[in-house]
Scaffold this active site. Structure first.
Site, PDB file in Angstrom:
ATOM      1  N   TRP A 125      48.881  67.465  12.158  1.00  0.00           N
ATOM      2  CA  TRP A 125      48.339  68.674  11.526  1.00  0.00           C
ATOM      3  C   TRP A 125      46.936  68.885  12.096  1.00  0.00           C
ATOM      4  CZ3 TRP A 125      45.227  68.687   6.531  1.00  0.00           C
ATOM      5  CH2 TRP A 125      45.098  69.977   6.003  1.00  0.00           C
ATOM      6  N   ASP A 206      48.450  60.182   4.530  1.00  0.00           N
ATOM      7  CA  ASP A 206      48.421  61.568   4.062  1.00  0.00           C
ATOM      8  C   ASP A 206      49.816  61.885   3.525  1.00  0.00           C
ATOM      9  OD1 ASP A 206      48.233  64.233   3.593  1.00  0.00           O
ATOM     10  OD2 ASP A 206      47.766  64.820   5.661  1.00  0.00           O
ATOM     11  N   LYS A 242      52.647  71.663  -2.200  1.00  0.00           N
ATOM     12  CA  LYS A 242      54.030  71.976  -1.807  1.00  0.00           C
ATOM     13  C   LYS A 242      55.009  71.559  -2.882  1.00  0.00           C
ATOM     14  CE  LYS A 242      51.691  72.439   1.851  1.00  0.00           C
ATOM     15  NZ  LYS A 242      51.435  73.566   2.677  1.00  0.00           N
TER      16      LYS A 242
HETATM   17  N1  CBA Z   1      48.242  67.302   5.044  1.00  0.00           N
HETATM   18  C1  CBA Z   1      49.271  67.778   5.751  1.00  0.00           C
HETATM   19  C2  CBA Z   1      50.020  66.866   6.657  1.00  0.00           C
HETATM   20  C3  CBA Z   1      49.619  69.134   5.645  1.00  0.00           C
HETATM   21  O1  CBA Z   1      50.634  69.598   6.366  1.00  0.00           O
HETATM   22  C4  CBA Z   1      48.895  69.979   4.795  1.00  0.00           C
HETATM   23  C5  CBA Z   1      49.224  71.422   4.668  1.00  0.00           C
HETATM   24  C6  CBA Z   1      47.848  69.413   4.052  1.00  0.00           C
HETATM   25  C7  CBA Z   1      46.991  70.228   3.143  1.00  0.00           C
HETATM   26  C8  CBA Z   1      47.534  68.063   4.210  1.00  0.00           C
HETATM   27  P1  CBA Z   1      46.672  71.227   0.793  1.00  0.00           P
HETATM   28  O2  CBA Z   1      47.047  72.657   0.864  1.00  0.00           O
HETATM   29  O3  CBA Z   1      47.099  70.561  -0.460  1.00  0.00           O
HETATM   30  O4  CBA Z   1      45.240  71.029   1.068  1.00  0.00           O
HETATM   31  O5  CBA Z   1      47.525  70.475   1.921  1.00  0.00           O
HETATM   32  N2  CBA Z   1      49.623  72.063   5.869  1.00  0.00           N
HETATM   33  C9  CBA Z   1      50.143  73.424   5.883  1.00  0.00           C
HETATM   34  O6  CBA Z   1      51.290  73.476   5.057  1.00  0.00           O
HETATM   35  C10 CBA Z   1      49.147  74.464   5.406  1.00  0.00           C
HETATM   36  O7  CBA Z   1      49.087  74.466   4.049  1.00  0.00           O
HETATM   37  C11 CBA Z   1      50.619  73.771   7.276  1.00  0.00           C
HETATM   38  O8  CBA Z   1      51.140  74.884   7.421  1.00  0.00           O
HETATM   39  O9  CBA Z   1      50.511  72.947   8.193  1.00  0.00           O
HETATM   40  C12 CBA Z   1      47.771  74.328   6.016  1.00  0.00           C
HETATM   41  O10 CBA Z   1      46.811  74.260   5.249  1.00  0.00           O
HETATM   42  O11 CBA Z   1      47.674  74.314   7.251  1.00  0.00           O
END
Ligand code: CBA
Length: 394
Positions: A125, A206, A242
Site C-alpha cells: 500500500w 498491518d 472495511k
Molecule cells: N492498511 C492497508 C493495507 C490498507 O489497504 C488501508 C486502506 C489502510 C488504511 C491501512 P484506514 O482507512 O482505516 O486508515 O485504512 N487502503 C485503501 O483501501 C484506501 O482506503 C486502498 O484503496 O488501498 C486508502 O486509504 O488508500
C-alpha cells in the site's frame, strides 16, 4: 503543486468524468450490487441504540475508549490469548488503520529512527512508505510478489528476510495483502516467524482486512495469532474501516505487544505523550458503534453475517469477471483473479493498458493494475470484462 494521491486522487478524477458508463475501481471501498455504498445492518442497529441513549459529546481519553480497544485486540488475538491474560500489551484507539500505523511509527521512531530501517514489501500500500518516512525512518523494501507467476515469491521472501540487518522493522500485511491479494500459507507464516526470530527482526503487522479475506475473523487472524504464540513482541495496527464499513468514522486501534506487563505500562505512557500533541484524543462516534456491536451477542452475529455478505459478493464477482473474460475469447487464464483474496485483484495489466482503460473506457484503477473487486457488480462486470479484454488482446 504536490502530485495527487496515488489512490484517493483517482476518485477525484472519476468524479469529474462525464461518461455514464464510468466505473471506479480505484479506492478499496465496498459497494453493494447497485454500486452504492453499503451501511452494514449491524452498524445501522448499533447507531439506533446509541441515539436512544442520548450520549454526551465529552472528550474521551488520550488513547480512546477502553471498551473499544480491549475488544479490538481480543478480536485480533482471540479471547484466550496469554498476552491478554498476562497484560503484556498496550492498546489505543486510533484514527483508522492509518492513524494506528502512524502512532505506531511515531512510537518506534522515538527510540529507533536513524538506527533501524523499516522494510516494506514490494509491492505494498503506497501510504506505508509515507507513514514511516514521516515517522523519521529510512525505508527499505523486500521481495514479496513475482510478476511472472502472479503469486507470492516464497523463496525470494525468505531470502530477503534472511538478508535484512538484525533488528530491522518488517512491515507485514496480516491478511488480504494489498495490492496483490496473495497471502502466505500457514506453513509459510511459520517459516516467516522462525526467520524473524532468528534474525532478531521486529514485526509490525498491518491488519486492515480482518474478516475480509475469508469472511471469517478467526481465520484471518492466523498470522497475528501465530506470531503471538511464538512469543514475538510486535506492533499491530487494526482498521475497522472495511470490516465494519466505518470508513469516514476513522476507527482503528494500535496495540504494542510487550515482554512484560511492567514494560507495557512504560510503553503506554510514551504513546500518550505522542498522541496528545498530534490530535489530543480520538473521535467517539465510530468507536461507540464498534462497542455496541462487540458487547451484544445478537448484534455481533449480525456483524458476522454482514462480513460474509461482503466477502461472498466479492468472491462471486471474481468468478464472474474471470468467466466473462474467458467467454469473450481471452487467451489468458485469468486464474489469478479467483486465486487472489480480499478487496483487490492485482490484474497484471501494464501501465499503458491501465491508461487505455481509464482514457478510452472510463474505468478507473490504480496505475499498478490493481482493481477494487468490491466495486465490481453484476451490472458492470460485463463492461469491465469487455474493456479489459479490449486492452489485453493482441
Ligand atoms: N492498511 C492497508 C493495507 C490498507 O489497504 C488501508 C486502506 C489502510 C488504511 C491501512 P484506514 O482507512 O482505516 O486508515 O485504512 N487502503 C485503501 O483501501 C484506501 O482506503 C486502498 O484503496 O488501498 C486508502 O486509504 O488508500
Amino acid at each position: 503543486m504536490a502530485p495527487p494521491d496515488a489512490i484517493l486522487g483517482i476518485t477525484e478524477a472519476f468524479t469529474k468524468d462525464k461518461n455514464p458508463n464510468k466505473v471506479n475501481l480505484g479506492v478499496g471501498v465496498y459497494r453493494d450490487d447497485n454500486a452504492k455504498p453499503w451501511v452494514l445492518p449491524s452498524v445501522i442497529e448499533a447507531e439506533k441504540r446509541i441515539f436512544s441513549q442520548c450520549m454526551n459529546k465529552e472528550y474521551t481519553t488520550i488513547i480512546g475508549m477502553r471498551e473499544f480497544y480491549n475488544k479490538a485486540i481480543e478480536l485480533a488475538l482471540g479471547d484466550d490469548s496469554d498476552i491478554l491474560k498476562e497484560k503484556r500489551y498496550t492498546s489505543s484507539q486510533c484514527l483508522g488503520g492509518t492513524g494506528a500505523l502512524r502512532v505506531g511509527g511515531a512510537f518506534l521512531g522515538l527510540f529507533w529512527r536513524g538506527e533501524r530501517l523499516v522494510h516494506i514489501p514490494i509491492p505494498s500500500w503506497p501510504n506505508h512508505r509515507s507513514i514511516f518516512m514521516h515517522s523519521g525512518f529510512k525505508i527499505a523494501t523486500y521481495s514479496y510478489y513475482d510478476p511472472k507467476t502472479l503469486g507470492l515469491t516464497t523463496q525470494g521472501l525468505f531470502d530477503a528476510l534472511n538478508k535484512m540487518p538484525e533488528k530491522s522493522i518488517v512491515l507485514l500485511h496480516a491478511c488480504a495483502h494489498n495490492p496483490t491479494g496473495c497471502d502466505p500459507t500457514k506453513e509459510q507464516w511459520c517459516e516467516i516467524s522462525h526467520i524473524i526470530r532468528c534474525r532478531k527482526l521486529y514485526p509490525f503487522f498491518d491488519m486492515a482486512y480482518q474478516g475480509f479475506a475469508t469472511g471469517d475473523t478467526d481465520d484471518d487472524a492466523l498470522a497475528v495469532r501465530l506470531f503471538a504464540n511464538d512469543g514475538h513482541t510486535f506492533c499491530l495496527a487494526q482498521s475497522f474501516s472495511k470490516n465494519m464499513g466505518l470508513y469516514g468514522e476513522r476507527v482503528g486501534a494500535l496495540t504494542i505487544i510487550c515482554s512484560s506487563a511492567e514494560e507495557a505500562k512504560r510503553v503506554a505512557s510514551n504513546v500518550k505523550t505522542l498522541i496528545r500533541p498530534m490530535y489530543s484524543n480520538p473521535p467517539v462516534h465510530g468507536a461507540r458503534i464498534a462497542i455496541e456491536i462487540f458487547k451484544d451477542n445478537e448484534l455481533y452475529k449480525i456483524w458476522m453475517e454482514d462480513l460474509k455478505t461482503m466477502a461472498n459478493r466479492t468472491i462471486g464477482m471474481r468468478q464472474e469477471l474471470r468467466e466473462k473474460l474467458i467467454e469473450l475469447g481471452s487467451k489468458q487464464s485469468w486464474e489469478h483473479i479467483t486465486n487472489q483474496i480480499g478487496m483487490f485483484c492485482y490484474t497484471g495489466l501494464k501501465l499503458e493498458q491501465v491508461a487505455r482503460l481509464t482514457n478510452e473506457f472510463s474505468i478507473y484503477l490504480t496505475k499498478d493494475g490493481r482493481i477494487a473487486m468490491v466495486g465490481v457488480t453484476s451490472k458492470n462486470v460485463g463492461y469491465v470484462a469487455e474493456c479489459i479484454h479490449n486492452v489485453t488482446k493482441e
